[in-house]
Design an enzyme around this catalytic site. Structure first.
Site, PDB file in Angstrom:
ATOM      1  N   TYR A 144      49.787  18.689 -44.804  1.00 28.77           N
ATOM      2  CA  TYR A 144      49.635  19.242 -46.155  1.00 28.77           C
ATOM      3  C   TYR A 144      49.571  20.768 -46.102  1.00 28.77           C
ATOM      4  O   TYR A 144      50.344  21.453 -46.771  1.00 28.77           O
ATOM      5  CB  TYR A 144      48.354  18.667 -46.756  1.00 28.77           C
ATOM      6  CG  TYR A 144      48.074  19.060 -48.189  1.00 28.77           C
ATOM      7  CD1 TYR A 144      48.849  18.566 -49.237  1.00 28.77           C
ATOM      8  CD2 TYR A 144      46.998  19.902 -48.496  1.00 28.77           C
ATOM      9  CE1 TYR A 144      48.569  18.909 -50.558  1.00 28.77           C
ATOM     10  CE2 TYR A 144      46.713  20.236 -49.816  1.00 28.77           C
ATOM     11  CZ  TYR A 144      47.495  19.740 -50.842  1.00 28.77           C
ATOM     12  OH  TYR A 144      47.214  20.082 -52.144  1.00 28.77           O
ATOM     13  N   LYS A 148      52.605  23.261 -47.332  1.00 29.68           N
ATOM     14  CA  LYS A 148      52.460  24.208 -48.443  1.00 29.68           C
ATOM     15  C   LYS A 148      52.705  25.640 -47.966  1.00 29.68           C
ATOM     16  O   LYS A 148      53.263  26.458 -48.700  1.00 29.68           O
ATOM     17  CB  LYS A 148      51.063  24.102 -49.055  1.00 29.68           C
ATOM     18  CG  LYS A 148      50.813  22.806 -49.801  1.00 29.68           C
ATOM     19  CD  LYS A 148      51.526  22.767 -51.145  1.00 29.68           C
ATOM     20  CE  LYS A 148      51.150  21.522 -51.929  1.00 29.68           C
ATOM     21  NZ  LYS A 148      51.809  21.456 -53.231  1.00 29.68           N
ATOM     22  N   VAL A 186      36.450  13.913 -53.712  1.00 25.76           N
ATOM     23  CA  VAL A 186      35.000  13.843 -53.825  1.00 25.76           C
ATOM     24  C   VAL A 186      34.538  13.587 -55.264  1.00 25.76           C
ATOM     25  O   VAL A 186      33.630  12.771 -55.486  1.00 25.76           O
ATOM     26  CB  VAL A 186      34.332  15.093 -53.197  1.00 25.76           C
ATOM     27  CG1 VAL A 186      34.584  16.374 -53.989  1.00 25.76           C
ATOM     28  CG2 VAL A 186      32.855  14.871 -53.014  1.00 25.76           C
ATOM     29  N   ASN A 189      35.438   9.928 -56.212  1.00 20.08           N
ATOM     30  CA  ASN A 189      34.593   8.994 -55.451  1.00 20.08           C
ATOM     31  C   ASN A 189      33.164   8.950 -56.007  1.00 20.08           C
ATOM     32  O   ASN A 189      32.622   7.876 -56.275  1.00 20.08           O
ATOM     33  CB  ASN A 189      34.504   9.430 -53.981  1.00 20.08           C
ATOM     34  CG  ASN A 189      35.603   8.802 -53.132  1.00 20.08           C
ATOM     35  OD1 ASN A 189      36.519   8.180 -53.661  1.00 20.08           O
ATOM     36  ND2 ASN A 189      35.531   8.986 -51.823  1.00 20.08           N
ATOM     37  N   GLY A 206      26.533  17.247 -45.969  1.00 18.15           N
ATOM     38  CA  GLY A 206      26.690  17.584 -47.389  1.00 18.15           C
ATOM     39  C   GLY A 206      26.420  19.055 -47.663  1.00 18.15           C
ATOM     40  O   GLY A 206      26.296  19.464 -48.820  1.00 18.15           O
ATOM     41  N   THR A 209      30.678  23.462 -48.771  1.00 16.34           N
ATOM     42  CA  THR A 209      30.768  23.836 -50.192  1.00 16.34           C
ATOM     43  C   THR A 209      32.202  23.721 -50.716  1.00 16.34           C
ATOM     44  O   THR A 209      33.164  23.800 -49.955  1.00 16.34           O
ATOM     45  CB  THR A 209      30.300  25.291 -50.432  1.00 16.34           C
ATOM     46  OG1 THR A 209      31.249  26.188 -49.838  1.00 16.34           O
ATOM     47  CG2 THR A 209      28.913  25.548 -49.875  1.00 16.34           C
ATOM     48  N   ARG A 210      32.301  23.531 -52.023  1.00 16.56           N
ATOM     49  CA  ARG A 210      33.568  23.597 -52.741  1.00 16.56           C
ATOM     50  C   ARG A 210      33.276  24.248 -54.094  1.00 16.56           C
ATOM     51  O   ARG A 210      32.143  24.229 -54.584  1.00 16.56           O
ATOM     52  CB  ARG A 210      34.167  22.200 -52.986  1.00 16.56           C
ATOM     53  CG  ARG A 210      34.624  21.449 -51.726  1.00 16.56           C
ATOM     54  CD  ARG A 210      35.807  22.094 -51.049  1.00 16.56           C
ATOM     55  NE  ARG A 210      36.314  21.291 -49.932  1.00 16.56           N
ATOM     56  CZ  ARG A 210      35.847  21.349 -48.686  1.00 16.56           C
ATOM     57  NH1 ARG A 210      34.839  22.158 -48.380  1.00 16.56           N
ATOM     58  NH2 ARG A 210      36.397  20.599 -47.737  1.00 16.56           N
TER      59      ARG A 210
HETATM   60  P1  NAD Z   1      48.544  13.776 -57.622  1.00 12.14           P
HETATM   61  O1  NAD Z   1      48.653  13.014 -56.365  1.00 12.14           O
HETATM   62  O2  NAD Z   1      47.761  13.174 -58.749  1.00 12.14           O
HETATM   63  O3  NAD Z   1      49.979  14.147 -58.205  1.00 12.14           O
HETATM   64  C1  NAD Z   1      51.103  14.368 -57.405  1.00 12.14           C
HETATM   65  C2  NAD Z   1      52.305  13.764 -58.104  1.00 12.14           C
HETATM   66  O4  NAD Z   1      53.473  13.998 -57.314  1.00 12.14           O
HETATM   67  C3  NAD Z   1      52.183  12.248 -58.264  1.00 12.14           C
HETATM   68  O5  NAD Z   1      52.532  11.859 -59.562  1.00 12.14           O
HETATM   69  C4  NAD Z   1      53.171  11.703 -57.227  1.00 12.14           C
HETATM   70  O6  NAD Z   1      53.658  10.432 -57.560  1.00 12.14           O
HETATM   71  C5  NAD Z   1      54.215  12.781 -57.224  1.00 12.14           C
HETATM   72  N1  NAD Z   1      54.998  12.805 -55.982  1.00 12.14           N
HETATM   73  C6  NAD Z   1      54.525  12.771 -54.700  1.00 12.14           C
HETATM   74  N2  NAD Z   1      55.550  12.808 -53.831  1.00 12.14           N
HETATM   75  C7  NAD Z   1      56.686  12.885 -54.580  1.00 12.14           C
HETATM   76  C8  NAD Z   1      58.060  12.929 -54.259  1.00 12.14           C
HETATM   77  N3  NAD Z   1      58.492  12.916 -52.981  1.00 12.14           N
HETATM   78  N4  NAD Z   1      58.962  12.978 -55.277  1.00 12.14           N
HETATM   79  C9  NAD Z   1      58.552  12.968 -56.570  1.00 12.14           C
HETATM   80  N5  NAD Z   1      57.266  12.913 -56.929  1.00 12.14           N
HETATM   81  C10 NAD Z   1      56.347  12.868 -55.945  1.00 12.14           C
HETATM   82  O7  NAD Z   1      47.948  15.208 -57.228  1.00 12.14           O
HETATM   83  P2  NAD Z   1      47.516  16.421 -58.171  1.00 12.14           P
HETATM   84  O8  NAD Z   1      46.092  16.675 -57.950  1.00 12.14           O
HETATM   85  O9  NAD Z   1      48.012  16.235 -59.529  1.00 12.14           O
HETATM   86  O10 NAD Z   1      48.297  17.616 -57.467  1.00 12.14           O
HETATM   87  C11 NAD Z   1      49.490  18.147 -58.016  1.00 12.14           C
HETATM   88  C12 NAD Z   1      49.925  19.359 -57.204  1.00 12.14           C
HETATM   89  O11 NAD Z   1      48.900  20.355 -57.225  1.00 12.14           O
HETATM   90  C13 NAD Z   1      50.209  19.045 -55.748  1.00 12.14           C
HETATM   91  O12 NAD Z   1      51.338  19.799 -55.343  1.00 12.14           O
HETATM   92  C14 NAD Z   1      48.968  19.544 -55.035  1.00 12.14           C
HETATM   93  O13 NAD Z   1      49.250  19.967 -53.728  1.00 12.14           O
HETATM   94  C15 NAD Z   1      48.563  20.727 -55.907  1.00 12.14           C
HETATM   95  N6  NAD Z   1      47.117  20.995 -55.789  1.00 12.14           N
HETATM   96  C16 NAD Z   1      46.197  20.182 -56.404  1.00 12.14           C
HETATM   97  C17 NAD Z   1      44.844  20.456 -56.250  1.00 12.14           C
HETATM   98  C18 NAD Z   1      43.779  19.630 -56.942  1.00 12.14           C
HETATM   99  O14 NAD Z   1      42.597  19.914 -56.756  1.00 12.14           O
HETATM  100  N7  NAD Z   1      44.097  18.661 -57.744  1.00 12.14           N
HETATM  101  C19 NAD Z   1      44.432  21.525 -55.444  1.00 12.14           C
HETATM  102  C20 NAD Z   1      45.397  22.295 -54.817  1.00 12.14           C
HETATM  103  C21 NAD Z   1      46.740  22.035 -55.001  1.00 12.14           C
HETATM  104  N1  UDP Z   2      33.667  14.282 -49.485  1.00 15.16           N
HETATM  105  C1  UDP Z   2      32.480  13.558 -49.388  1.00 15.16           C
HETATM  106  N2  UDP Z   2      32.482  12.275 -49.809  1.00 15.16           N
HETATM  107  C2  UDP Z   2      33.584  11.660 -50.337  1.00 15.16           C
HETATM  108  C3  UDP Z   2      34.783  12.414 -50.446  1.00 15.16           C
HETATM  109  C4  UDP Z   2      34.793  13.713 -49.990  1.00 15.16           C
HETATM  110  O1  UDP Z   2      31.457  14.073 -48.928  1.00 15.16           O
HETATM  111  O2  UDP Z   2      33.484  10.480 -50.721  1.00 15.16           O
HETATM  112  C5  UDP Z   2      33.662  15.687 -49.040  1.00 15.16           C
HETATM  113  C6  UDP Z   2      34.787  16.050 -48.088  1.00 15.16           C
HETATM  114  O3  UDP Z   2      34.395  15.794 -46.754  1.00 15.16           O
HETATM  115  C7  UDP Z   2      34.950  17.537 -48.374  1.00 15.16           C
HETATM  116  C8  UDP Z   2      34.624  17.673 -49.853  1.00 15.16           C
HETATM  117  O4  UDP Z   2      33.879  16.503 -50.182  1.00 15.16           O
HETATM  118  O5  UDP Z   2      34.017  18.277 -47.621  1.00 15.16           O
HETATM  119  C9  UDP Z   2      35.834  17.765 -50.739  1.00 15.16           C
HETATM  120  O6  UDP Z   2      36.686  16.706 -50.429  1.00 15.16           O
HETATM  121  P1  UDP Z   2      38.034  16.391 -51.214  1.00 15.16           P
HETATM  122  O7  UDP Z   2      38.716  15.302 -50.467  1.00 15.16           O
HETATM  123  O8  UDP Z   2      37.745  16.155 -52.648  1.00 15.16           O
HETATM  124  O9  UDP Z   2      38.862  17.748 -51.164  1.00 15.16           O
HETATM  125  P2  UDP Z   2      39.189  18.833 -50.033  1.00 15.16           P
HETATM  126  O10 UDP Z   2      38.492  18.507 -48.756  1.00 15.16           O
HETATM  127  O11 UDP Z   2      40.658  18.791 -49.902  1.00 15.16           O
HETATM  128  O12 UDP Z   2      38.656  20.076 -50.630  1.00 15.16           O
END
Ligand code: NAD
Ligand code: UDP
Length: 311
Positions: A144, A148, A186, A189, A206, A209-210
């Site tokens: 991932y 990106k 998180v 969940n 725990g 941070t986020r």
């Molecule tokens: P999500 O998994 O809910 O949405 C992703 C969408 O992309 C889904 O509808 C999935 O079916 C579609 N998809 C995946 N692979 C595909 C492919 N090969 N072709 C066509 N469609 C495809 O995730 P999200 O949280 O909505 O994230 C959307 C975007 O934002 C992603 O690019 C993610 O990296 C970025 N992003 C999200 C967060 C967040 O906190 N939600 C944080 C950082 C970046």
């Molecule tokens: N996390 C947790 N319990 C869960 C899911 C996630 O403690 O059931 C923690 C995870 O280890 C991370 C943070 O929460 O430290 C955020 O996790 P998430 O998967 O939401 O996003 P990311 O790690 O990509 O920021």
């Protein structure tokens, strides 16, 4: 009326973005292969005359006459993007190449949904856009993170080589309605566990941070970035700088749901970043005084109401 393509439009962020773009009077094509998204997220838009849905995988090329492209297609939750890591890399990299190729052909403006994960497990806190990051290139999260990072490089190089109008946003943890309740992130969940009075699974102690951003603030930031001055490409952080430990988040959600759940501690996943908080000075300056408005408690209450309807 602008014609706008949203890849990943049936996902959590994509569906919220499509809804806002339709409400603003645009013509929207939502493209998705439903890998992690769902038609349910956009079913209320299906009969709208300005909304079209296309089943397509971004690793293959796609053609449509559009003015703008929001490139969001990619699984975002760690269990989902680690389920098929090679596919995740292909989606980020080939998806970026195909979307950029389309933007080049039809002279569209194109925005990349990049991520705070490009900073890896950051040694600088909070993270400004000038920080190059601390990513393990062969770790579990690398499919991932590096996907990106490569997409960002493709965007910048298409701008330099082909004078493309590009925009890169680095999104920090975002939550809200249309999140998949079982995607393993998180916020989803903890809310699902609390509503079911099941144990809350805190990974590690725990104390990591986020900084959690409500989806409406992100959508506003993305649209402002798309409309920002032509020579501003980013990358720009879009997130809410209010920082919480994961334990604080668990306690807050238990309180807001009046849950009987108990906290249980589980092993910390590999390469889990210890801290994350955006420096949003650049966004505030460039995106016409944008800043997040929705506090964690208010956003969580809206999200809890949504989850009550889907689980
Ligand atoms: P999500 O998994 O809910 O949405 C992703 C969408 O992309 C889904 O509808 C999935 O079916 C579609 N998809 C995946 N692979 C595909 C492919 N090969 N072709 C066509 N469609 C495809 O995730 P999200 O949280 O909505 O994230 C959307 C975007 O934002 C992603 O690019 C993610 O990296 C970025 N992003 C999200 C967060 C967040 O906190 N939600 C944080 C950082 C970046
Ligand atoms: N996390 C947790 N319990 C869960 C899911 C996630 O403690 O059931 C923690 C995870 O280890 C991370 C943070 O929460 O430290 C955020 O996790 P998430 O998967 O939401 O996003 P990311 O790690 O990509 O920021």
């Amino acid at each position: 009326m602008k014609k706008i393509l949203v890849t990943g439009g049936a996902g959590f962020l994509g569906s919220n973005l499509c809804e806002r773009l339709i409400n603003d009077g645009n013509d929207v094509i939502c493209l998705d292969n439903y890998y992690t998204g769902s038609k349910k997220n956009i079913k209320h838009l299906l009969n709208h005359p300005n909304f079209e849905l296309v089943r397509h995988d971004v690793t293959h090329s796609f053609f449509a006459e559009v003015d703008e492209i929001y490139n969001l297609a990619c699984p975002a939750s760690p269990p989902h993007y680690q389920y098929n890591p090679i596919k995740t890399i292909k989606t980020s990299v080939l998806g970026a190449i195909n979307s950029l190729g389309l933007a080049k052909r039809v002279k569209a403006k194109i925005l990349l949904a990049s991520t705070s994960e490009v900073y890896g497990d950051p040694e600088i806190h909070p993270q400004p856009e000038t920080y190059w990051g601390n990513v393990n290139p062969i770790g579990l999260r690398s499919c991932y993170d590096e996907g990106k990072r490569c997409a960002e490089s493709l965007f910048i190089n298409y701008q330099k080589e082909h004078d493309l109008k590009i925009k890169i946003v680095r999104i920090f943890n975002t939550y809200g309605p249309n999140m998949n309740p079982f995607d393993g992130r998180v916020v989803s969940n903890f809310i699902v566990q609390s509503l079911k009075n099941e144990d809350i699974t805190v990974y590690g102690k725990g104390n990591q941070t986020r900084s959690f951003q409500y989806v409406d603030d992100l959508v506003e930031g993305m649209i402002r970035m798309m409309n920002s001055r032509d020579d501003f490409y980013g990358p720009v952080n879009i997130g809410n700088p209010d920082e919480f430990t994961i334990l604080e988040l668990a306690e807050k959600i238990i309180g807001l749901t009046s849950s009987k759940s108990k906290i249980t501690f589980m092993p910390l996943p590999q390469d889990d970043p210890m801290q994350r908080k955006p420096d949003i000075s650049l966004a505030k300056k460039e995106l016409k005084v944008w800043e997040p408005n929705i506090k964690l408690e208010e956003g969580l209450l809206k999200t809890i109401e949504y989850f009550k309807t889907v689980i």
